[in-house]
Design a protein around this motif. Structure first.
Motif, mmCIF file in Angstrom:
data_model
loop_
_atom_site.group_PDB
_atom_site.id
_atom_site.type_symbol
_atom_site.label_atom_id
_atom_site.label_comp_id
_atom_site.label_asym_id
_atom_site.label_seq_id
_atom_site.Cartn_x
_atom_site.Cartn_y
_atom_site.Cartn_z
ATOM 1 N N VAL A 165 71.235 84.722 37.263
ATOM 2 C CA VAL A 165 72.475 84.120 36.768
ATOM 3 C C VAL A 165 73.552 84.187 37.845
ATOM 4 C CG1 VAL A 165 74.372 84.462 35.143
ATOM 5 C CG2 VAL A 165 72.021 84.481 34.327
ATOM 6 N N LEU A 166 73.637 85.377 38.475
ATOM 7 C CA LEU A 166 74.638 85.577 39.515
ATOM 8 C C LEU A 166 74.424 84.582 40.665
ATOM 9 C CD1 LEU A 166 76.922 87.592 39.532
ATOM 10 C CD2 LEU A 166 75.586 89.025 41.080
ATOM 11 N N LEU A 167 73.146 84.439 41.048
ATOM 12 C CA LEU A 167 72.792 83.536 42.140
ATOM 13 C C LEU A 167 73.170 82.098 41.786
ATOM 14 C CD1 LEU A 167 71.492 84.645 44.645
ATOM 15 C CD2 LEU A 167 69.276 83.750 43.860
ATOM 16 N N PHE A 168 72.744 81.668 40.622
ATOM 17 C CA PHE A 168 73.010 80.305 40.159
ATOM 18 C C PHE A 168 74.489 79.995 40.169
ATOM 19 C CE2 PHE A 168 68.733 79.513 38.764
ATOM 20 C CZ PHE A 168 68.664 78.140 38.653
ATOM 21 N N SER A 169 75.289 81.035 39.814
ATOM 22 C CA SER A 169 76.716 80.758 39.638
ATOM 23 C C SER A 169 77.375 80.385 40.962
ATOM 24 C CB SER A 169 77.408 81.975 39.025
ATOM 25 O OG SER A 169 77.428 83.036 39.951
ATOM 26 N N PHE A 170 76.695 80.694 42.064
ATOM 27 C CA PHE A 170 77.276 80.315 43.360
ATOM 28 C C PHE A 170 76.634 79.051 43.937
ATOM 29 C CE2 PHE A 170 78.310 84.847 43.171
ATOM 30 C CZ PHE A 170 79.682 84.765 43.371
ATOM 31 N N TRP A 171 75.777 78.384 43.156
ATOM 32 C CA TRP A 171 75.187 77.137 43.601
ATOM 33 C C TRP A 171 75.852 75.967 42.878
ATOM 34 C CZ3 TRP A 171 69.455 79.105 42.889
ATOM 35 C CH2 TRP A 171 69.169 80.031 43.926
ATOM 36 N N SER A 172 75.301 74.785 43.075
ATOM 37 C CA SER A 172 75.793 73.656 42.296
ATOM 38 C C SER A 172 74.617 72.769 41.919
ATOM 39 C CB SER A 172 76.846 72.867 43.090
ATOM 40 O OG SER A 172 76.365 72.600 44.388
ATOM 41 N N GLN A 173 74.853 71.888 40.955
ATOM 42 C CA GLN A 173 73.741 71.090 40.441
ATOM 43 C C GLN A 173 74.201 69.657 40.260
ATOM 44 O OE1 GLN A 173 72.116 72.533 36.775
ATOM 45 N NE2 GLN A 173 70.241 71.337 36.974
ATOM 46 N N ASP A 174 73.331 68.737 40.679
ATOM 47 C CA ASP A 174 73.609 67.329 40.439
ATOM 48 C C ASP A 174 72.446 66.765 39.656
ATOM 49 O OD1 ASP A 174 74.661 64.839 40.467
ATOM 50 O OD2 ASP A 174 73.908 64.365 42.500
ATOM 51 N N PHE A 175 72.687 66.463 38.415
ATOM 52 C CA PHE A 175 71.632 66.107 37.472
ATOM 53 C C PHE A 175 70.539 67.160 37.509
ATOM 54 C CE2 PHE A 175 68.080 63.311 35.928
ATOM 55 C CZ PHE A 175 68.484 63.405 34.617
ATOM 56 N N LEU A 176 69.371 66.896 38.126
ATOM 57 C CA LEU A 176 68.318 67.904 38.050
ATOM 58 C C LEU A 176 68.105 68.645 39.360
ATOM 59 C CD1 LEU A 176 65.639 66.238 35.768
ATOM 60 C CD2 LEU A 176 67.222 68.098 35.235
ATOM 61 N N THR A 177 68.792 68.236 40.399
ATOM 62 C CA THR A 177 68.589 68.909 41.688
ATOM 63 C C THR A 177 69.637 69.993 41.888
ATOM 64 O OG1 THR A 177 69.868 67.136 42.663
ATOM 65 C CG2 THR A 177 67.467 67.061 42.972
ATOM 66 N N ILE A 178 69.138 71.137 42.333
ATOM 67 C CA ILE A 178 70.012 72.274 42.585
ATOM 68 C C ILE A 178 70.379 72.291 44.055
ATOM 69 C CG2 ILE A 178 70.151 74.799 42.561
ATOM 70 C CD1 ILE A 178 69.892 74.039 39.804
ATOM 71 N N ASP A 179 71.648 72.377 44.326
ATOM 72 C CA ASP A 179 72.095 72.497 45.709
ATOM 73 C C ASP A 179 72.385 73.966 45.979
ATOM 74 O OD1 ASP A 179 73.306 72.578 48.103
ATOM 75 O OD2 ASP A 179 74.942 71.173 47.607
ATOM 76 N N ARG A 180 71.626 74.548 46.946
ATOM 77 C CA ARG A 180 71.701 75.995 47.116
ATOM 78 C C ARG A 180 72.739 76.438 48.140
ATOM 79 N NH1 ARG A 180 66.297 75.437 45.682
ATOM 80 N NH2 ARG A 180 65.791 76.735 43.887
ATOM 81 N N THR A 181 73.663 75.569 48.497
ATOM 82 C CA THR A 181 74.717 76.039 49.398
ATOM 83 C C THR A 181 75.742 76.838 48.611
ATOM 84 O OG1 THR A 181 75.646 73.850 49.137
ATOM 85 C CG2 THR A 181 74.634 74.357 51.272
ATOM 86 N N PHE A 182 76.192 77.921 49.243
ATOM 87 C CA PHE A 182 77.111 78.840 48.584
ATOM 88 C C PHE A 182 78.445 78.154 48.276
ATOM 89 C CE2 PHE A 182 80.568 81.852 48.680
ATOM 90 C CZ PHE A 182 80.106 82.857 47.845
ATOM 91 N N THR A 183 78.887 78.286 47.038
ATOM 92 C CA THR A 183 80.185 77.709 46.678
ATOM 93 C C THR A 183 80.829 78.540 45.575
ATOM 94 O OG1 THR A 183 81.277 75.824 45.653
ATOM 95 C CG2 THR A 183 78.956 76.150 45.110
#
Ligand SMILES: Nc1ncnc2c1ncn2[C@@H]1O[C@H](COP(=O)(O)OP(=O)(O)OP(=O)(O)O)[C@@H](O)[C@H]1O
Ligand SMILES: [Mg+2]
Lengths: 285, 352
Positions: free
Chosen positions: A30-48
């Motif tokens: 959850v912690l990890l996800f919260s610093f990523w972003s998502q566009d429809f179904l693709t997860i962008d793993r750059t820190f934000t």
């Protein structure tokens, strides 16, 4: 000594591994996800950190979070206020041989599933529900009460009922542990029964009280079944929004950020509460 | 201000069908150190709690300083109780415990603090005020409980076996201190104890209780020298009992022979002799009033004292004799013959 330590570690390892897998790993995710972003179904793993900015600045989320805290506080206050007298009665006014029976009776609501109990309240509080038809039948009211279902009151009532036994038990245990001669000593030193309650019984039951408050407060803030079923549009809480983000809006990172913010709020409020009661929580004896 | 400070008239207490207190009359004078002594379960605590107001008597009247206490709750009685378990409030510091009862007093904060410090000084706990109570030893807790009660200057201080949880040495020290404190503050003390030695050491008067009833009420000396019943005699110190036949103003005592005991009706009974009123005779000892002979069946050596069990010729059971161990005086061996001197004036008669 070394052997003992090793054996101890061996003994706790299965539950420790279980806890790690089932609790720590999802939390980390959850912690990890919260610093990523998502566009429809693709997860962008750059820190934000934009999820957090959105979670705390968007008025909708903020309102939901504040409402969740407010409802959880209300539920806690109502539950503990109802539980304390029950625990007190069982501890001080029930004959010792009947105490176990009373505690047993108090836990009976647990015999039915939580969902069924929520539905039960729906039946009781509904427009054509048990409460309204009885009151109508008795002529107490002329038209059905609408403020009791599909709003925050309903959420508070339902959750308070669901958590009452959880609150009664720790308070009961704390009251049971109070040496009765302390109460007599207080009276002997000139205090009335009521004053004795305020000066001796209440402070000595604080550990149970704090346990009850935390046991009720922490899970209620994240509850989403009850608001969903009896809360109506105005009774929705932060957990409902988290669910929506994850499952409907395909925005897991924002949902994760909301979850982290909610958890952080719970932690801060709980620690603050414990700190406020530190004096009466210190080791005894 | 001349009447008794505590006056019980026909006080009884039932628990269901069980009678914990038989009708009891008792007057306790102001300034007295009074003890309630008796075996476990005889109703000492019940009597004390009835005075304190924690038990409602089933019958009779309790008066404190002349006022009927019926319906007066414990917090309105001029008594304070030191509980057996001390009942120290674990959530409060030593000073807060001692000052607990001062809440309603009109004193200023500074005056209250001074009173607390003074009370702590009285029990030898100067400077302990800020400490938490859970770190205190049994003896210290006992003192806190005492200070907490004394600070309120009650007319009567009730103590329920306050020393029974302490080890022997500390207990003896506290016995002296309690006595000193009582003289210093001049408050009436009522002490409950099952330790006869403690009662003898400390009290002005003692009420011996058995099965909910006061068997004898007397000064320690009278209680020791002239016990009214065998039961009391047996409970206080050690007493040798010897069967006796009373005939024509004299008594035939098993093993001791015939003595003149006027004013006794004919019949059978028992006479009692304290161990220290008998003495083993060594060569050159002063000739005592009476002499009896027997075998030493047991020797118990205490350092300062030796206890001999001697069976007199013609007696079934041995009697216990206590002797001081003086320099140069040999301790008799088991199985030795002993000549024993005794004094008829020391005899206590118990009729059947
Ligand atoms: N609340 C009660 N209900 C029933 N019986 C009681 C109650 N309190 C005391 N008793 C009985 O009354 C009798 C006297 O009790 P009490 O506590 O006065 O004895 P005690 O002389 O103080 O003994 P101890 O030295 O063991 O403290 C006992 O047989 C006890 O079992
Ligand atoms: Mg007792």
């Amino acid at each position: 000594m070394q052997d003992d330590t090793r054996r101890g570690l061996l003994l706790v390892s299965p539950p420790a591994i279980y806890a790690l897998l089932m609790l720590a790993a999802p939390m980390a995710a959850v912690l990890l996800f919260s610093f990523w972003s998502q566009d429809f179904l693709t997860i962008d793993r750059t820190f934000t950190t934009k999820n957090y900015v959105e979670a705390v600045s968007d008025p909708l989320y903020r309102a939901l979070l504040i409402r969740s805290v407010a409802i959880a506080l209300a539920v806690t206050v109502v539950t503990v206020a109802l539980a304390y007298p029950v625990a007190y009665f069982v501890s001080f006014h029930v004959h010792p041989s009947r105490k176990s029976l009373w505690i047993f009776l108090i836990t009976i609501p647990f015999w039915t599933s939580y969902l069924i109990r929520v539905f039960l309240w729906k039946v009781i509080l509904g427009f054509n529900g048990v409460l309204n038809s009885s009151l109508l039948g008795l002529g107490v009211i002329n038209e059905p009460l609408t403020f009791i279902l599909y709003n925050q009151n309903a959420v508070v009532i339902t959750l308070a009922h669901a958590f009452a036994p959880f609150a009664i038990l720790p308070i009961f245990v704390a009251l049971e542990r109070i040496d009765r001669s302390l109460l007599e000593a207080s009276q002997d030193l000139g205090e009335s029964r009521f004053r004795t309650f305020l000066r001796v019984t209440l402070p000595l039951s604080v550990p149970g009280l704090v346990a009850a408050v935390l046991i009720v407060f922490i899970p209620t803030i994240g509850d989403y079944v009850t608001p969903r079923l009896v809360g109506g549009p105005n009774g929705l809480m932060i957990a409902n929004m988290i669910q929506t983000q994850f499952l409907k809006l395909n925005n897991a990172p924002l949902g994760a950020a909301l979850a982290v913010v909610a958890m952080a709020s719970v932690t801060v409020i709980s620690l603050l509460f414990i700190w406020l009661n530190r004096r009466n929580l210190r080791a005894r004896r | 201000m001349s009447g008794p400070i505590i006056s019980l008239t026909g006080v009884t207490k039932h628990y269901g069908s069980f009678q914990a207190l038989q009708p009891t009359d008792l007057d306790i004078q102001s300034g007295e150190f009074f003890s309630l002594l008796g075996p476990s379960g005889c109703g000492k605590t019940t009597l004390l709690r009835t005075i304190a107001g924690f038990e409602t008597p089933s019958g009779g009247v309790v008066r404190i300083d002349g006022a009927d206490m019926a319906g007066v709750p414990p917090n309105r009685r001029p008594t304070n109780l030191v509980f057996q378990s001390y009942a120290i409030f674990p959530h409060l510091s030593v000073a807060e415990n001692v000052g607990f009862g001062l809440r309603r007093s009109t004193q200023s904060k500074a005056e209250k603090a001074a009173a607390v410090e003074e009370a702590l000084g009285m029990v030898g706990l100067e400077g302990y005020g800020p400490r938490p109570t859970h770190a205190m030893s049994g003896g210290q807790r006992q003192r806190v409980a005492l200070a907490r009660a004394l600070i309120l200057k009650p007319k009567v201080l009730l103590l329920d076996e306050p020393l029974s949880a302490l080890d022997k040495k500390l207990r003896e020290q506290m016995q002296g201190e309690l006595r000193r404190l009582q003289r210093q503050v001049g408050i009436t003390f009522i002490l409950v104890t099952h330790d006869q030695e403690e009662a003898l050491i400390m009290s002005d008067r003692i009420a011996v209780m058995f099965e909910g009833q006061i068997a004898q009420l007397a000064t320690p000396e009278a209680l020791y020298r002239q016990p009214d019943t065998r039961q009391v005699a047996d409970f206080i110190g050690v007493m040798n009992f010897l069967p006796a036949q009373f005939v024509d103003g004299s008594a035939e005592i098993a093993g001791l022979g015939r003595v003149d005991l006027p004013d006794n009706e004919d019949g059978s009974g028992v006479v009692g002799l304290r161990p220290e009123t008998l003495q083993v005779l060594y060569d050159g000892a002063d000739a005592p009033a009476r002499i009896a002979e027997g075998d030493v069946v047991e020797v118990t050596y205490y350092g300062d004292m030796t206890y001999y069990d001697v069976r007199f010729d013609g007696a079934d059971k041995p009697v216990t004799i206590s002797m001081k161990n003086l320099a140069g005086r040999a301790v008799l061996e088991r199985g030795a013959r002993a000549r024993v001197g005794w004094d008829p004036r020391a005899l206590v008669v118990f009729r059947d």
